[in-house]
Each structure stands twice: as structure tokens, then as C-alpha cells.
Design a protein around this motif. Sequence first.
Motif, PDB file in Angstrom:
ATOM      1  N   SER A  11      15.655  17.436  19.817  1.00  0.00           N
ATOM      2  CA  SER A  11      14.796  18.598  19.998  1.00  0.00           C
ATOM      3  C   SER A  11      13.401  18.369  19.404  1.00  0.00           C
ATOM      4  O   SER A  11      13.247  18.187  18.199  1.00  0.00           O
ATOM      5  CB  SER A  11      15.437  19.818  19.323  1.00  0.00           C
ATOM      6  N   LYS A  12      12.398  18.385  20.280  1.00  0.00           N
ATOM      7  CA  LYS A  12      11.018  18.255  19.812  1.00  0.00           C
ATOM      8  C   LYS A  12      10.614  19.500  19.022  1.00  0.00           C
ATOM      9  O   LYS A  12       9.836  19.418  18.074  1.00  0.00           O
ATOM     10  CB  LYS A  12      10.089  18.039  21.003  1.00  0.00           C
ATOM     11  N   ARG A  13      11.152  20.629  19.388  1.00  0.00           N
ATOM     12  CA  ARG A  13      10.851  21.878  18.675  1.00  0.00           C
ATOM     13  C   ARG A  13      11.334  21.808  17.224  1.00  0.00           C
ATOM     14  O   ARG A  13      10.604  22.163  16.303  1.00  0.00           O
ATOM     15  CB  ARG A  13      11.518  23.032  19.413  1.00  0.00           C
ATOM     16  N   LEU A  14      12.556  21.327  17.023  1.00  0.00           N
ATOM     17  CA  LEU A  14      13.073  21.185  15.662  1.00  0.00           C
ATOM     18  C   LEU A  14      12.294  20.114  14.898  1.00  0.00           C
ATOM     19  O   LEU A  14      12.013  20.269  13.710  1.00  0.00           O
ATOM     20  CB  LEU A  14      14.566  20.856  15.694  1.00  0.00           C
ATOM     21  N   ALA A  15      11.919  19.037  15.576  1.00  0.00           N
ATOM     22  CA  ALA A  15      11.116  17.988  14.930  1.00  0.00           C
ATOM     23  C   ALA A  15       9.769  18.551  14.476  1.00  0.00           C
ATOM     24  O   ALA A  15       9.290  18.222  13.392  1.00  0.00           O
ATOM     25  CB  ALA A  15      10.916  16.816  15.882  1.00  0.00           C
ATOM     26  N   ARG A  16       9.165  19.390  15.284  1.00  0.00           N
ATOM     27  CA  ARG A  16       7.900  20.035  14.885  1.00  0.00           C
ATOM     28  C   ARG A  16       8.119  20.920  13.667  1.00  0.00           C
ATOM     29  O   ARG A  16       7.275  20.959  12.766  1.00  0.00           O
ATOM     30  CB  ARG A  16       7.349  20.878  16.027  1.00  0.00           C
ATOM     31  N   TRP A  17       9.229  21.643  13.636  1.00  0.00           N
ATOM     32  CA  TRP A  17       9.555  22.514  12.492  1.00  0.00           C
ATOM     33  C   TRP A  17       9.623  21.675  11.211  1.00  0.00           C
ATOM     34  O   TRP A  17       9.047  22.040  10.193  1.00  0.00           O
ATOM     35  CB  TRP A  17      10.881  23.235  12.750  1.00  0.00           C
ATOM     36  N   VAL A  18      10.337  20.535  11.274  1.00  0.00           N
ATOM     37  CA  VAL A  18      10.447  19.652  10.108  1.00  0.00           C
ATOM     38  C   VAL A  18       9.062  19.138   9.715  1.00  0.00           C
ATOM     39  O   VAL A  18       8.681  19.168   8.537  1.00  0.00           O
ATOM     40  CB  VAL A  18      11.409  18.468  10.391  1.00  0.00           C
ATOM     41  N   ASN A  36      -2.394  11.629   1.102  1.00  0.00           N
ATOM     42  CA  ASN A  36      -1.960  11.963   2.453  1.00  0.00           C
ATOM     43  C   ASN A  36      -0.578  12.606   2.364  1.00  0.00           C
ATOM     44  O   ASN A  36       0.377  11.950   1.965  1.00  0.00           O
ATOM     45  CB  ASN A  36      -1.909  10.700   3.315  1.00  0.00           C
ATOM     46  N   PHE A  37      -0.489  13.862   2.701  1.00  0.00           N
ATOM     47  CA  PHE A  37       0.796  14.551   2.629  1.00  0.00           C
ATOM     48  C   PHE A  37       1.419  14.730   4.003  1.00  0.00           C
ATOM     49  O   PHE A  37       2.309  15.547   4.195  1.00  0.00           O
ATOM     50  CB  PHE A  37       0.657  15.905   1.916  1.00  0.00           C
ATOM     51  N   VAL A  38       0.958  13.941   4.967  1.00  0.00           N
ATOM     52  CA  VAL A  38       1.526  13.968   6.311  1.00  0.00           C
ATOM     53  C   VAL A  38       2.593  12.881   6.401  1.00  0.00           C
ATOM     54  O   VAL A  38       2.309  11.714   6.137  1.00  0.00           O
ATOM     55  CB  VAL A  38       0.435  13.735   7.380  1.00  0.00           C
ATOM     56  N   PRO A  39       3.809  13.233   6.761  1.00  0.00           N
ATOM     57  CA  PRO A  39       4.877  12.227   6.819  1.00  0.00           C
ATOM     58  C   PRO A  39       4.703  11.275   7.999  1.00  0.00           C
ATOM     59  O   PRO A  39       4.077  11.619   8.996  1.00  0.00           O
ATOM     60  CB  PRO A  39       6.144  13.072   7.005  1.00  0.00           C
ATOM     61  N   LYS A  40       5.256  10.079   7.853  1.00  0.00           N
ATOM     62  CA  LYS A  40       5.359   9.176   8.990  1.00  0.00           C
ATOM     63  C   LYS A  40       6.494   9.686   9.866  1.00  0.00           C
ATOM     64  O   LYS A  40       7.484  10.228   9.364  1.00  0.00           O
ATOM     65  CB  LYS A  40       5.641   7.750   8.538  1.00  0.00           C
ATOM     66  N   ILE A  41       6.362   9.494  11.165  1.00  0.00           N
ATOM     67  CA  ILE A  41       7.335  10.018  12.125  1.00  0.00           C
ATOM     68  C   ILE A  41       7.772   8.891  13.054  1.00  0.00           C
ATOM     69  O   ILE A  41       6.927   8.113  13.519  1.00  0.00           O
ATOM     70  CB  ILE A  41       6.704  11.133  12.998  1.00  0.00           C
ATOM     71  N   SER A 103       2.734   9.397  16.466  1.00  0.00           N
ATOM     72  CA  SER A 103       1.651  10.041  15.725  1.00  0.00           C
ATOM     73  C   SER A 103       1.902  11.544  15.663  1.00  0.00           C
ATOM     74  O   SER A 103       2.581  12.101  16.539  1.00  0.00           O
ATOM     75  CB  SER A 103       0.302   9.769  16.398  1.00  0.00           C
ATOM     76  N   PRO A 104       1.351  12.217  14.663  1.00  0.00           N
ATOM     77  CA  PRO A 104       1.490  13.683  14.619  1.00  0.00           C
ATOM     78  C   PRO A 104       0.977  14.348  15.903  1.00  0.00           C
ATOM     79  O   PRO A 104       1.568  15.306  16.380  1.00  0.00           O
ATOM     80  CB  PRO A 104       0.639  14.078  13.406  1.00  0.00           C
ATOM     81  N   GLU A 105      -0.089  13.805  16.471  1.00  0.00           N
ATOM     82  CA  GLU A 105      -0.646  14.376  17.695  1.00  0.00           C
ATOM     83  C   GLU A 105       0.348  14.302  18.862  1.00  0.00           C
ATOM     84  O   GLU A 105       0.430  15.204  19.676  1.00  0.00           O
ATOM     85  CB  GLU A 105      -1.955  13.675  18.085  1.00  0.00           C
TER      86      GLU A 105
END
Length: 108
Positions: A11-18, A36-41, A103-105
Motif C-alpha cells: 500500500s502506497k497510502r500506508l507507506a506515505r503514512w509511515v 536530515n530527518f527524512v528517512p531513506k525509502i 525518492s520521497p518525491e
Amino acid sequence: MRVTVDLDENSKRLARWVFFNFIGIFSLPNFSYLKNFVPKIWKTRRGWHFSLNHLRISFEEACMYRLLLNDDRKRVRFDFESVHKPKQILFSKKDGYKKKEVSPEELI
């Protein structure tokens, strides 16, 4: 210390939530030392992996954050209870499938 999340759902929706909760938690003032507080994905065959490194937290706190971020409860329990085994393992390749960094984008 690092915090990893292994999300076994496509689920991309759940991944966005995380993802957004990672940012929400680790952008709080007590984590202001982070550059940098953005996680690697990564996208895996069965879901998603997230990882954020260089956190000044204890292993117990990392386990708590993993649970808050919807990591696999069995995996967290295994890591918490095992003494002589590596912790927070995220495989880069499993059954011939190699995970792909996203990437986050791309996730958003």
C-alpha cells in the motif's frame, strides 16, 4: 542508533503514512541536531523499507519508535529479545528480488 521500519504491505497510502510520521516525529525539537530527518525509502517485492540513521536514542527508544511507525511487531519483539544477533536487519536482496531506493518525491 537507527530506526528501521519493514512494512510488509504494498500500500502506497500506508507507506506515505509511515513516511510523514517519520518526518513528524524526528523533526521535533529534541531531534534538532539531525541534519536530515527524512528517512531513506526502498520499495521491496512485498512492501517498503524505511531507515533513519545517526539518532541519539537508546535501543529501547528505537524499538518504541518502530512500533509507533507500524513496523512488524514480531520483528521488533525478536530484536528486543535477542541478545547475540544483529538488530534491525533490512535485506537488500531476497529470493532474487533486489529492493529499489525510492525518492520521497516518488512516494508522494
